[in-house]
Design an enzyme around this catalytic site. Structure first.
Site, mmCIF file in Angstrom:
data_model
loop_
_atom_site.group_PDB
_atom_site.id
_atom_site.type_symbol
_atom_site.label_atom_id
_atom_site.label_comp_id
_atom_site.label_asym_id
_atom_site.label_seq_id
_atom_site.Cartn_x
_atom_site.Cartn_y
_atom_site.Cartn_z
ATOM 1 N N THR A 46 -3.637 8.869 -7.495
ATOM 2 C CA THR A 46 -4.879 9.562 -7.236
ATOM 3 C C THR A 46 -5.649 10.606 -7.858
ATOM 4 O OG1 THR A 46 -4.190 9.267 -5.195
ATOM 5 C CG2 THR A 46 -5.927 10.875 -5.109
ATOM 6 N N TYR A 123 9.137 5.915 -7.578
ATOM 7 C CA TYR A 123 7.836 5.379 -6.810
ATOM 8 C C TYR A 123 8.124 3.737 -6.880
ATOM 9 C CZ TYR A 123 2.609 4.786 -6.192
ATOM 10 O OH TYR A 123 1.474 4.233 -5.733
ATOM 11 N N LYS A 151 9.183 7.065 -2.915
ATOM 12 C CA LYS A 151 7.734 6.721 -2.277
ATOM 13 C C LYS A 151 7.743 5.318 -2.194
ATOM 14 C CE LYS A 151 2.608 7.133 -2.883
ATOM 15 N NZ LYS A 151 1.493 7.242 -3.689
ATOM 16 N N ILE A 194 3.585 10.125 1.239
ATOM 17 C CA ILE A 194 2.914 10.689 0.126
ATOM 18 C C ILE A 194 1.505 10.085 0.308
ATOM 19 C CG2 ILE A 194 2.678 10.985 -2.405
ATOM 20 C CD1 ILE A 194 5.405 10.722 -2.642
#
Length: 282
Positions: A46, A123, A151, A194
């Site tokens: 992001t 992740y 994540k 998240i």
């Protein structure tokens, strides 16, 4: 440290001259923490890290680390392992090796090597990396010393997810990473998420996590259904273009600018999205 609650992977705001608006970034960090976020993420997807220069990346981490130290909240750092060793950083958010698809044994070996340097939150996002992981492999990753969480962004909540959440090591946090399906993941026992969508309605996302922890299913279902709609709208174009457009529309960032290869979201994407939160003077 066990990671719980909603973490916000902060956007990188740009000023009118194209520079990173570091003062605005700090304010955004304080705002989402004021509204109930449990922690922050710097240089996540992001935050457009690939479009930032090394100096800009370092400045972003320094600013967000300063906010996290001031507030006593955890901070995850993506993109660069070296930056995760800076003061105030809790762990590196480290992507499963993308594109090469090293196989599950290769993924395990990769993180066994990295885990000796800084604490890790892995992740796992197979629709971007091309590498799937079975629940058994995720449990092996969770058992590596220094790996404190994941994540988990597989795009769905399926039987494998149910199996996984039914048996995880103590001290390992499986954090939801697909915003529209965070509610069912929390319902199954995930300790948090998240969530880029939590730039908006941070209080509601924090309340959603609290409601599932408290067993208030009626309240959680109502919140989860509404917030799933918000998340789908915010991801209607490549992340974070719509989020930036809405934040700019609400007066929280100076421009909606993104850097190539991203293009700004179409103006029509803002219609009907949640009212903004007034910036908190600091």
């Amino acid at each position: 440290m066990t990671l719980t609650g909603i973490f916000v992977p902060l956007i990188t705001p740009f000023a009118a001259d194209g520079a990173v608006a570091l003062d605005v970034l700090a304010r955004l960090g304080h705002e989402v923490l004021d509204d109930g976020a449990a922690g922050l993420v710097a240089l996540g997807t992001t935050g457009e890290p690939a479009s930032l220069t090394p100096a800009e990346q370092e400045a972003v981490v320094d600013v967000i680390a300063g906010v996290s130290r001031e507030r006593g909240t955890p901070l995850l750092v993506g993109a660069r392992m070296d930056l995760a060793a800076r003061p105030g950083v809790t762990a590196a958010l480290s992507l499963v090796p993308p594109f090469v698809r090293p196989g599950e044994a290769g993924v395990i070996a990769h993180f066994e090597t990295l885990a000796g340097t800084v604490p890790l939150v892995i992740y796992h996002v197979p629709y971007r990396t091309g590498q799937d992981l079975t629940p058994a492999t995720i449990r092996r990753l969770a058992a590596i010393p220094g790996v404190i969480g994941m994540k988990y962004a597989t795009g769905s909540v399926d039987a494998g997810t149910v199996d996984l959440l039914g048996d995880l090591p103590d001290g390992f946090a499986l954090l939801g990473g697909d915003d529209p399906v965070i509610s069912p993941l929390l319902a199954l026992g995930a300790p948090g998420g998240i969530l880029a969508s939590a730039h908006l309605e941070t209080r509601s996302f924090a309340e959603l996590a609290s409601a599932w922890r408290a067993g208030d299913a009626e309240r959680a279902r109502a919140l989860g259904n509404r917030l799933a709609g918000l998340s789908r709208a915010l991801f209607a174009e490549p992340n974070p273009t719509v989020i930036k457009a809405v934040l700019h529309d609400h007066g929280r960032i100076p421009t909606a600018a993104v850097r190539l290869p991203l293009l700004q979201a179409a103006a029509g994407r803002l219609s009907g999205l949640t009212p903004g939160r007034a910036p908190t003077p600091r």
